[in-house]
Design a protein around this motif. Structure first.
Motif, PDB file in Angstrom:
ATOM      1  N   LEU A   1     -40.538  39.517  60.081  1.00 21.90           N
ATOM      2  CA  LEU A   1     -40.201  39.107  61.445  1.00 21.90           C
ATOM      3  C   LEU A   1     -39.446  37.798  61.321  1.00 21.90           C
TER       4      LEU A   1
ATOM      5  N   TYR B   1     -37.016  34.607  62.645  1.00 18.72           N
ATOM      6  CA  TYR B   1     -36.736  33.751  63.802  1.00 18.72           C
ATOM      7  C   TYR B   1     -35.667  32.712  63.439  1.00 18.72           C
TER       8      TYR B   1
ATOM      9  N   ALA C   1     -34.602  36.659  67.764  1.00 21.26           N
ATOM     10  CA  ALA C   1     -35.442  37.147  66.667  1.00 21.26           C
ATOM     11  C   ALA C   1     -35.223  38.636  66.454  1.00 21.26           C
ATOM     12  N   SER C   2     -35.619  39.121  65.282  1.00 22.06           N
ATOM     13  CA  SER C   2     -35.577  40.557  65.009  1.00 22.06           C
ATOM     14  C   SER C   2     -36.503  40.877  63.852  1.00 22.06           C
ATOM     15  N   TYR C   3     -36.872  42.146  63.771  1.00 19.07           N
ATOM     16  CA  TYR C   3     -37.614  42.643  62.616  1.00 19.07           C
ATOM     17  C   TYR C   3     -36.604  43.073  61.560  1.00 19.07           C
TER      18      TYR C   3
ATOM     19  N   ASP D   1     -32.533  42.881  68.525  1.00 19.25           N
ATOM     20  CA  ASP D   1     -33.021  41.502  68.569  1.00 19.25           C
ATOM     21  C   ASP D   1     -33.505  41.139  69.968  1.00 19.25           C
TER      22      ASP D   1
ATOM     23  N   ILE E   1     -35.757  34.246  71.584  1.00 20.77           N
ATOM     24  CA  ILE E   1     -36.799  33.311  71.149  1.00 20.77           C
ATOM     25  C   ILE E   1     -36.921  32.267  72.252  1.00 20.77           C
TER      26      ILE E   1
ATOM     27  N   THR F   1     -42.497  31.858  72.517  1.00 23.60           N
ATOM     28  CA  THR F   1     -42.391  32.156  71.086  1.00 23.60           C
ATOM     29  C   THR F   1     -42.363  30.881  70.264  1.00 23.60           C
TER      30      THR F   1
ATOM     31  N   SER G   1     -43.227  40.195  71.186  1.00 22.14           N
ATOM     32  CA  SER G   1     -41.906  40.753  70.878  1.00 22.14           C
ATOM     33  C   SER G   1     -41.673  42.048  71.659  1.00 22.14           C
ATOM     34  N   ARG G   2     -42.703  42.862  71.797  1.00 20.82           N
ATOM     35  CA  ARG G   2     -42.571  44.100  72.567  1.00 20.82           C
ATOM     36  C   ARG G   2     -42.185  43.805  74.010  1.00 20.82           C
TER      37      ARG G   2
ATOM     38  N   LYS H   1     -40.754  41.113  75.136  1.00 24.04           N
ATOM     39  CA  LYS H   1     -39.412  40.523  75.150  1.00 24.04           C
ATOM     40  C   LYS H   1     -38.339  41.611  75.088  1.00 24.04           C
TER      41      LYS H   1
END
Length: 328
Positions: free
Chosen positions: A78, A80, A107-109, A168, A171, A175, A208-209, A211
């Motif tokens: 994850l 940032y 942000a992104s995974y 993405d 943030i 966060t 994150s979900r 967002k």
């Protein structure tokens, strides 16, 4: 947790003990290093947890350069990027012609396969925080709620050779506050450190979900907006108790606070502050059984200044002290 991503420094880089700059966000009890090369300065912080590995990179670049990150094993991260300038940073896997894009405050995974990733750094200041996640947290029964990351989880499970990136997301205030809380609370000398790390990790995943839902276009009517806000508010009450603030919530969802108040009053016939306080009372009562012999501990757990503040709040909401309420 095994460390799977490292920074390969350019030839001639030297470790320095007294750098000309200091890390912007201190990670408590972390391994910390500074290096200089060609007039540039690099800082790294890492923390090895049982269920997550935290890494932090900060660059002060006075002469444009390229650095290489090596992914030693296929893993889920994850990421940032909180300070990278107007232009995104691109992670290149030149062997497989893969590009992963890091935008400032987005942000992104990342699923990173075993590979070297080259990143061009123009003159400027760059900060990237990251968490190597325990992919086992994403159980099959929650796949529908987290479908945005499940292809990456599956790639990790089978050891896919192609790196991947999720959509993405912003943030925001919530966060950043949570990332600071993780950095400040790390303490391998206490027994519940791993529990704390897991709790923060799960909160960031849930956040994150929400967002991503806010940014995918489905939250676009007054009713869906205020329902979404209520869901986020419940999440931050569960995480931060009395420290959950509506101002932070409004800034995070990028909706004016007065509009949130108006929408909530219109659809739910009470103020957003009242709903916030009702959620806090619910949490107090849920936690009471664990703390009935230690109400001061309950106050601390829920971020009240002390038992007297907790009792004042509860009496205002319920008309009697917590101890009196539980006797009935």
């Amino acid at each position: 947790m095994k460390r799977t991503i490292t920074l390969n420094l350019p030839f001639g880089a030297k470790e320095v003990m007294h750098p000309k700059e200091e890390i912007s966000y201190i990670m408590r009890n972390a391994e910390t290093y500074y290096w200089e090369f060609d007039g540039n300065l690099v800082a790294e912080q890492t923390f090895d947890g049982r269920y997550a590995y935290l890494h932090y990179f900060e660059f002060w670049i006075s002469k444009a350069t390229t650095v290489t990150f090596r992914s030693h094993a296929a893993d889920l991260h994850l990421c940032y990027p909180i300070e990278i300038g107007e232009q995104p940073l691109i992670m290149h896997d030149e062997l497989l012609d893969i590009k992963l894009t890091l935008n400032q405050n987005r942000a992104s995974y990342l699923y990173l396969s075993v590979a070297d990733f080259h990143v061009d750094l123009p003159i400027g200041h760059y900060i990237v925080r990251g968490i190597t996640l325990d992919a086992g947290l994403f159980r099959p029964n929650i796949a529908r709620s987290f479908e945005f990351v499940m292809p990456l989880v599956e790639a990790k499970r089978v050891g896919k050779s192609i790196s991947m990136q999720s959509v993405d997301f912003l943030i925001g205030t919530l966060t950043k506050y949570e990332l600071d809380a993780i950095f400040q609370n790390l303490n391998p000398k206490v027994l519940d450190n791993e529990h704390i790390l897991i709790r923060h990790q799960i909160y960031l995943i849930k956040l994150s979900r929400l967002k991503i839902m806010m940014g995918d276009g489905s939250i676009n009517t007054p009713l869906t907006i205020i329902k979404h806000v209520r869901e986020i508010l419940r999440l931050i009450i569960d995480q931060y108790g009395n420290k959950a603030l509506i101002g932070d919530l409004a800034e995070s969802v990028q909706v004016d606070r007065s509009r949130l108040y108006k929408l909530h009053k219109e659809y739910y016939h009470c103020s957003l502050s009242t709903y916030r306080n009702e959620l806090l009372v619910e949490r107090i009562l849920r936690e009471y059984d664990h703390f009935h012999n230690n109400l001061s501990g309950l106050a601390y757990e829920l971020n009240f200044a002390g038992l007297s503040e907790l009792n004042r709040f509860f009496k205002k909401m319920k008309g009697q002290s917590l101890a009196q309420y539980q006797k009935h």
